[in-house]
Write a protein that holds these residues in place. Sequence first.
Motif, PDB file in Angstrom:
ATOM      1  N   LYS A  11       0.853  -1.189   0.000  1.00  0.00           N
ATOM      2  CA  LYS A  11       0.000   0.000   0.000  1.00  0.00           C
ATOM      3  C   LYS A  11       0.884   1.232   0.000  1.00  0.00           C
ATOM      4  O   LYS A  11       1.865   1.297   0.730  1.00  0.00           O
ATOM      5  CB  LYS A  11      -0.908   0.005   1.222  1.00  0.00           C
ATOM      6  CG  LYS A  11      -1.957  -1.070   1.173  1.00  0.00           C
ATOM      7  CD  LYS A  11      -2.915  -0.947   2.327  1.00  0.00           C
ATOM      8  CE  LYS A  11      -3.987  -1.998   2.190  1.00  0.00           C
ATOM      9  NZ  LYS A  11      -5.058  -1.800   3.141  1.00  0.00           N
ATOM     10  N   GLU A  50      -8.450   2.406  -6.460  1.00  0.00           N
ATOM     11  CA  GLU A  50      -7.239   2.858  -5.759  1.00  0.00           C
ATOM     12  C   GLU A  50      -7.549   3.182  -4.304  1.00  0.00           C
ATOM     13  O   GLU A  50      -6.762   2.870  -3.413  1.00  0.00           O
ATOM     14  CB  GLU A  50      -6.644   4.084  -6.454  1.00  0.00           C
ATOM     15  CG  GLU A  50      -5.996   3.787  -7.779  1.00  0.00           C
ATOM     16  CD  GLU A  50      -5.506   5.028  -8.502  1.00  0.00           C
ATOM     17  OE1 GLU A  50      -5.637   6.149  -7.951  1.00  0.00           O
ATOM     18  OE2 GLU A  50      -5.007   4.888  -9.617  1.00  0.00           O
ATOM     19  N   THR A  53      -8.150  -0.312  -2.461  1.00  0.00           N
ATOM     20  CA  THR A  53      -6.957  -1.151  -2.296  1.00  0.00           C
ATOM     21  C   THR A  53      -5.815  -0.434  -1.593  1.00  0.00           C
ATOM     22  O   THR A  53      -4.946  -1.086  -1.017  1.00  0.00           O
ATOM     23  CB  THR A  53      -6.441  -1.647  -3.652  1.00  0.00           C
ATOM     24  OG1 THR A  53      -6.055  -0.532  -4.461  1.00  0.00           O
ATOM     25  CG2 THR A  53      -7.482  -2.487  -4.362  1.00  0.00           C
TER      26      THR A  53
END
Length: 82
Positions: A11, A50, A53
Motif C-alpha cells: 500500500k 485505488e 486497495t
Amino acid sequence: MRNGGVILVRKNIGFIDAYARLSCGLTMFGMGICKKSKFMIALGAMKTAEGITGFCPMYYFMGISTKKSDNIMGTVRELIRK
C-alpha cells in the motif's frame, strides 16, 4: 515482487488520500453514468479501486508514498515508539 506468478504490491496511499480518492472516484463514476461518458466511468472506477486497495500504480512507478509509515516522519515516530 513475484510469488508464484502473482505480483505482490505494498500500500502506498495514506488514510486521507484513500478516502479522497474513494469519494472523488464514486462521484466521477456517478457523473459518468448520468452523462453516459465511458471515459468518466472508467476514471471513476479506477480512482475508487485505488481508494479501496490503497495502491496507486503511478505513485509506485514514481516512488512516491503518502502512507505515514513510508514517510520519514512516520518512520521516526515508529522508531520512537519502539
